[in-house]
Design a protein around this motif. Structure first.
Motif, PDB file in Angstrom:
ATOM      1  N   SER A 118       7.698 -17.877  16.739  1.00 52.49           N
ATOM      2  CA  SER A 118       7.925 -17.617  15.315  1.00 52.49           C
ATOM      3  C   SER A 118       7.761 -16.152  14.964  1.00 52.49           C
ATOM      4  CB  SER A 118       6.935 -18.452  14.490  1.00 52.49           C
ATOM      5  OG  SER A 118       5.603 -18.034  14.771  1.00 52.49           O
ATOM      6  N   GLY A 119       7.204 -15.368  15.877  1.00 55.62           N
ATOM      7  CA  GLY A 119       6.884 -13.984  15.541  1.00 55.62           C
ATOM      8  C   GLY A 119       5.522 -13.846  14.901  1.00 55.62           C
ATOM      9  N   LEU A 120       4.749 -14.933  14.864  1.00 51.43           N
ATOM     10  CA  LEU A 120       3.407 -14.894  14.268  1.00 51.43           C
ATOM     11  C   LEU A 120       2.305 -15.013  15.316  1.00 51.43           C
ATOM     12  CD1 LEU A 120       3.957 -17.208  11.162  1.00 51.43           C
ATOM     13  CD2 LEU A 120       3.612 -14.746  11.137  1.00 51.43           C
ATOM     14  N   GLY A 121       2.644 -15.413  16.532  1.00 45.05           N
ATOM     15  CA  GLY A 121       1.628 -15.702  17.543  1.00 45.05           C
ATOM     16  C   GLY A 121       0.725 -14.525  17.844  1.00 45.05           C
ATOM     17  N   LEU A 122       1.317 -13.347  18.105  1.00 45.13           N
ATOM     18  CA  LEU A 122       0.485 -12.179  18.441  1.00 45.13           C
ATOM     19  C   LEU A 122      -0.312 -11.697  17.237  1.00 45.13           C
ATOM     20  CD1 LEU A 122       2.893 -10.167  20.781  1.00 45.13           C
ATOM     21  CD2 LEU A 122       0.894 -11.541  21.413  1.00 45.13           C
ATOM     22  N   ALA A 123       0.269 -11.820  16.040  1.00 40.35           N
ATOM     23  CA  ALA A 123      -0.474 -11.439  14.834  1.00 40.35           C
ATOM     24  C   ALA A 123      -1.694 -12.338  14.661  1.00 40.35           C
ATOM     25  CB  ALA A 123       0.433 -11.521  13.609  1.00 40.35           C
ATOM     26  N   ILE A 124      -1.525 -13.654  14.879  1.00 38.50           N
ATOM     27  CA  ILE A 124      -2.652 -14.582  14.775  1.00 38.50           C
ATOM     28  C   ILE A 124      -3.677 -14.296  15.864  1.00 38.50           C
ATOM     29  CG2 ILE A 124      -3.287 -17.011  15.026  1.00 38.50           C
ATOM     30  CD1 ILE A 124      -0.641 -17.724  13.662  1.00 38.50           C
ATOM     31  N   ALA A 125      -3.205 -13.964  17.075  1.00 38.76           N
ATOM     32  CA  ALA A 125      -4.129 -13.651  18.169  1.00 38.76           C
ATOM     33  C   ALA A 125      -4.999 -12.455  17.830  1.00 38.76           C
ATOM     34  CB  ALA A 125      -3.331 -13.391  19.450  1.00 38.76           C
ATOM     35  N   ARG A 126      -4.398 -11.415  17.279  1.00 41.42           N
ATOM     36  CA  ARG A 126      -5.194 -10.229  16.926  1.00 41.42           C
ATOM     37  C   ARG A 126      -6.177 -10.543  15.792  1.00 41.42           C
ATOM     38  NH1 ARG A 126      -2.857  -4.193  15.671  1.00 41.42           N
ATOM     39  NH2 ARG A 126      -3.696  -3.639  17.719  1.00 41.42           N
ATOM     40  N   GLU A 127      -5.747 -11.308  14.794  1.00 41.80           N
ATOM     41  CA  GLU A 127      -6.659 -11.667  13.700  1.00 41.80           C
ATOM     42  C   GLU A 127      -7.852 -12.444  14.248  1.00 41.80           C
ATOM     43  OE1 GLU A 127      -6.661 -10.736  10.710  1.00 41.80           O
ATOM     44  OE2 GLU A 127      -4.656  -9.917  10.359  1.00 41.80           O
ATOM     45  N   ASN A 128      -7.613 -13.358  15.187  1.00 45.96           N
ATOM     46  CA  ASN A 128      -8.721 -14.115  15.779  1.00 45.96           C
ATOM     47  C   ASN A 128      -9.639 -13.223  16.593  1.00 45.96           C
ATOM     48  OD1 ASN A 128      -8.569 -16.953  15.054  1.00 45.96           O
ATOM     49  ND2 ASN A 128      -6.590 -16.993  16.090  1.00 45.96           N
ATOM     50  N   ALA A 129      -9.061 -12.230  17.300  1.00 45.98           N
ATOM     51  CA  ALA A 129      -9.886 -11.292  18.062  1.00 45.98           C
ATOM     52  C   ALA A 129     -10.789 -10.491  17.128  1.00 45.98           C
ATOM     53  CB  ALA A 129      -8.992 -10.355  18.878  1.00 45.98           C
ATOM     54  N   ARG A 130     -10.234 -10.019  16.027  1.00 46.06           N
ATOM     55  CA  ARG A 130     -11.030  -9.232  15.085  1.00 46.06           C
ATOM     56  C   ARG A 130     -12.058 -10.101  14.366  1.00 46.06           C
ATOM     57  NH1 ARG A 130      -6.184  -5.310  12.630  1.00 46.06           N
ATOM     58  NH2 ARG A 130      -6.147  -3.895  14.447  1.00 46.06           N
ATOM     59  N   LEU A 131     -11.724 -11.367  14.159  1.00 47.17           N
ATOM     60  CA  LEU A 131     -12.691 -12.280  13.545  1.00 47.17           C
ATOM     61  C   LEU A 131     -13.931 -12.416  14.423  1.00 47.17           C
ATOM     62  CD1 LEU A 131     -12.977 -14.128  11.040  1.00 47.17           C
ATOM     63  CD2 LEU A 131     -12.058 -15.985  12.434  1.00 47.17           C
ATOM     64  N   HIS A 132     -13.755 -12.278  15.735  1.00 41.49           N
ATOM     65  CA  HIS A 132     -14.881 -12.312  16.681  1.00 41.49           C
ATOM     66  C   HIS A 132     -15.591 -10.962  16.777  1.00 41.49           C
ATOM     67  CE1 HIS A 132     -13.091 -16.097  18.146  1.00 41.49           C
ATOM     68  NE2 HIS A 132     -14.259 -16.327  18.751  1.00 41.49           N
ATOM     69  N   GLY A 133     -15.092  -9.957  16.088  1.00 40.63           N
ATOM     70  CA  GLY A 133     -15.672  -8.620  16.228  1.00 40.63           C
ATOM     71  C   GLY A 133     -15.114  -7.870  17.399  1.00 40.63           C
ATOM     72  N   GLY A 134     -13.991  -8.360  17.959  1.00 42.73           N
ATOM     73  CA  GLY A 134     -13.367  -7.692  19.092  1.00 42.73           C
ATOM     74  C   GLY A 134     -12.053  -7.053  18.719  1.00 42.73           C
ATOM     75  N   GLU A 135     -11.224  -6.787  19.732  1.00 39.93           N
ATOM     76  CA  GLU A 135      -9.939  -6.135  19.489  1.00 39.93           C
ATOM     77  C   GLU A 135      -8.954  -6.581  20.554  1.00 39.93           C
ATOM     78  OE1 GLU A 135      -7.493  -5.190  17.738  1.00 39.93           O
ATOM     79  OE2 GLU A 135      -8.653  -3.600  16.767  1.00 39.93           O
ATOM     80  N   LEU A 136      -7.675  -6.596  20.145  1.00 38.35           N
ATOM     81  CA  LEU A 136      -6.584  -6.932  21.055  1.00 38.35           C
ATOM     82  C   LEU A 136      -5.606  -5.772  21.047  1.00 38.35           C
ATOM     83  CD1 LEU A 136      -5.062  -8.938  22.847  1.00 38.35           C
ATOM     84  CD2 LEU A 136      -4.058  -9.926  20.773  1.00 38.35           C
ATOM     85  N   THR A 137      -5.302  -5.234  22.235  1.00 40.37           N
ATOM     86  CA  THR A 137      -4.403  -4.096  22.343  1.00 40.37           C
ATOM     87  C   THR A 137      -3.272  -4.419  23.306  1.00 40.37           C
ATOM     88  OG1 THR A 137      -5.764  -3.134  24.097  1.00 40.37           O
ATOM     89  CG2 THR A 137      -6.211  -2.405  21.843  1.00 40.37           C
ATOM     90  N   ALA A 138      -2.168  -3.653  23.170  1.00 41.34           N
ATOM     91  CA  ALA A 138      -0.992  -3.867  24.000  1.00 41.34           C
ATOM     92  C   ALA A 138      -0.589  -2.568  24.665  1.00 41.34           C
ATOM     93  CB  ALA A 138       0.161  -4.409  23.161  1.00 41.34           C
ATOM     94  N   GLY A 139       0.019  -2.689  25.836  1.00 35.78           N
ATOM     95  CA  GLY A 139       0.502  -1.512  26.552  1.00 35.78           C
ATOM     96  C   GLY A 139       1.352  -1.951  27.731  1.00 35.78           C
ATOM     97  N   ASP A 140       1.617  -1.005  28.628  1.00 33.51           N
ATOM     98  CA  ASP A 140       2.435  -1.281  29.807  1.00 33.51           C
ATOM     99  C   ASP A 140       1.624  -1.111  31.083  1.00 33.51           C
ATOM    100  OD1 ASP A 140       4.788  -1.983  28.581  1.00 33.51           O
ATOM    101  OD2 ASP A 140       5.526   0.076  28.443  1.00 33.51           O
ATOM    102  N   VAL A 141       2.021  -1.862  32.100  1.00 29.39           N
ATOM    103  CA  VAL A 141       1.413  -1.724  33.421  1.00 29.39           C
ATOM    104  C   VAL A 141       2.168  -0.633  34.183  1.00 29.39           C
ATOM    105  CG1 VAL A 141       0.916  -2.891  35.603  1.00 29.39           C
ATOM    106  CG2 VAL A 141       0.815  -4.161  33.434  1.00 29.39           C
TER     107      VAL A 141
END
Length: 461
Positions: free
Chosen positions: A420-443
């Protein structure tokens, strides 16, 4: 700006005062010298003219001595080879002065310094006036020297007074500069404070204009700009709130009919095998799209809860390796995903929300990346790090800044993909709710990498 303005004003004032004082002192000094020269010249000429009728011609030494005595000290009188001199006159009369007196046949003044003492030397020829008024040179020359030390002392006193006056002006100019700088910079400081408040989000910040000068006009312009920004931001905020409320309301209203529709398609799925091929294909499509719609509504409701601030955590002690294996097994991904996680790593987290984050990251890698998809876990005493990588094309530079945006899809051709285009946004919100962070990049070498960092000891409120 304030120090520069004060320094510039003080320098301008001091330089102006110094220039005025120097000009005044110079003018006064020149006037004193000129006045003294004029006075000595007039007295000298009058003395010589008064003695002329008493002089016998041709004069003898006695006549020259009497003339010298009348003129005063420091006087030299010459006639041919005869000379009558007194005081410092003989050493002060220069050949240049004598030549000019003889050439011009008039009173000549010369200023010079001897042994550190300033002198005014006057020279004039004596003219014989006949009965019929004709004037002829007599050959007698009179020179008189006058000490100008007193005049120089007066000019020095004037210069000192001018310097004292200039020194008095300096503190006054500094005080005046402070007052003027305060008056000029006060509106600037008020504008600065208003701009800072606006930058911090206080859209009601305004500055009251004073006067009609350029600063007042600038204040009015800044106020108009702030008013425009406030109006625009309020309108945008209202639109955003309306959109969030609309999504939440629609999701809520759709939940009940979708539950009924889900029950129907489940029955349809059971009976689909006995249908004709065309009907079975249509039934399968309906089942797939219904499940997709249900997921979309659930994700919209989840986003709306984040927006409304009604989300909460249910933390528990979680064995990370076990939780990750359960997440992969529940979705049938154990054979497609390589899990690298040491046993015994525990953290305090909301297990359901952790499952949502990992499922979104792994599902995204399986759909848009390429094998092998790997989930690697590392930990320190304070932080747990979960890294999900694939060997696909990676994230283009223009996509990377938007990868966590809602409804964002990098490829228009993916508009009909299950996401839907919402999955990664929800994942980051859940990470921040835990006091953490979700980042993206390349290998390096190709592939996308998503890194989830969570604190091991979640602080419960």
């Amino acid at each position: 700006m304030r120090p520069r303005l004060i320094v510039a004003f003080v320098l301008a004032t001091v330089l102006g005062a110094a220039a005025a004082a120097a000009a005044a002192a110079g003018s006064a000094s020149a006037s004193l010298v000129e006045a003294a020269q004029q006075r000595y010249s007039e007295t000298f000429a009058a003395q010589v003219a008064a003695f002329a009728p008493q002089l016998t011609y041709p004069p003898d030494q006695d006549a020259l001595d009497r003339l010298r005595a009348v003129v005063g000290t420091n006087t030299v009188v010459t006639y041919g080879a005869l000379l009558s001199a007194d005081g410092a006159g003989s050493r002060l009369v220069t050949g240049e002065l004598r030549a000019e007196v003889r050439a011009r046949q008039q009173l000549i003044a010369q200023r010079l310094t001897a042994d550190g003492v300033p002198w005014l030397v006057l020279g004039t020829p004596m003219v014989i006036t006949s009965v019929d008024g004709n004037r002829t040179p007599s050959g007698i020359e009179v020179y008189s020297a006058h000490d100008l030390a007193g005049v120089v002392e007066q000019t020095g006193a004037l210069t000192g007074s001018a310097a004292i006056a200039a020194a008095i002006v300096i503190p006054l100019s500094i005080l005046l500069a402070l007052l003027l700088a305060g008056g000029v910079l006060r509106p600037v400081r008020q504008l600065r404070d208003t701009a800072r408040r606006l930058a911090r989000g206080d859209l009601t910040a305004r500055t009251t204009p004073k006067g009609v000068d350029e600063l007042a006009q600038l204040t009015v312009t800044v106020n108009e700009m702030a008013e425009s920004v406030q109006t625009s931001m309020l309108a945008m905020e209202q639109m955003r709130n309306d959109a969030k409320r609309f999504a939440a309301d629609v999701s809520h209203e759709l939940r009940t009919p979708l539950s009924t529709l889900t029950a129907v398609v489940e029955v349809l799925a059971v009976t689909a095998d006995g249908m004709e091929p065309d009907a079975r294909e249509s039934a399968q499509l309906a089942i797939t799209e219904t499940h997709r719609l249900v997921r979309l509504v659930e994700e919209l409701m989840e986003i709306s809860r984040f927006d409304a601030g009604t989300t909460s955590l249910r933390p528990e002690d979680v064995d990370l390796a076990e939780a990750l294996r359960y997440c992969l097994r529940a979705r049938g991904w154990l054979d497609e995903v390589e899990l690298v996680a040491a046993e015994g790593i525990r953290l305090r987290a909301d297990r359901r929300r952790l499952d949502v984050i990992v499922a979104n990251l792994v599902g995204n890698a399986l759909r848009h990346g390429a094998p092998p998809v790997r989930v690697r876990v590392s930990a320190t005493l304070a932080v747990v790090r979960i890294e999900v990588t694939d060997r696909g094309p990676g994230l283009p530079e223009d996509v990377l800044p938007h990868v966590f945006d809602r409804f964002y899809k990098a490829d228009a051709a993916r508009a009909r993909t299950p996401g839907s285009g919402l999955g990664l946004a929800i994942a980051r919100e859940n990470a921040r709710l835990h006091g953490g962070e979700l980042t993206a990049g390349d290998v390096p070498g190709g592939g996308a990498r998503f890194v989830l960092e969570l604190p091991r000891n979640l602080e419960e409120e």
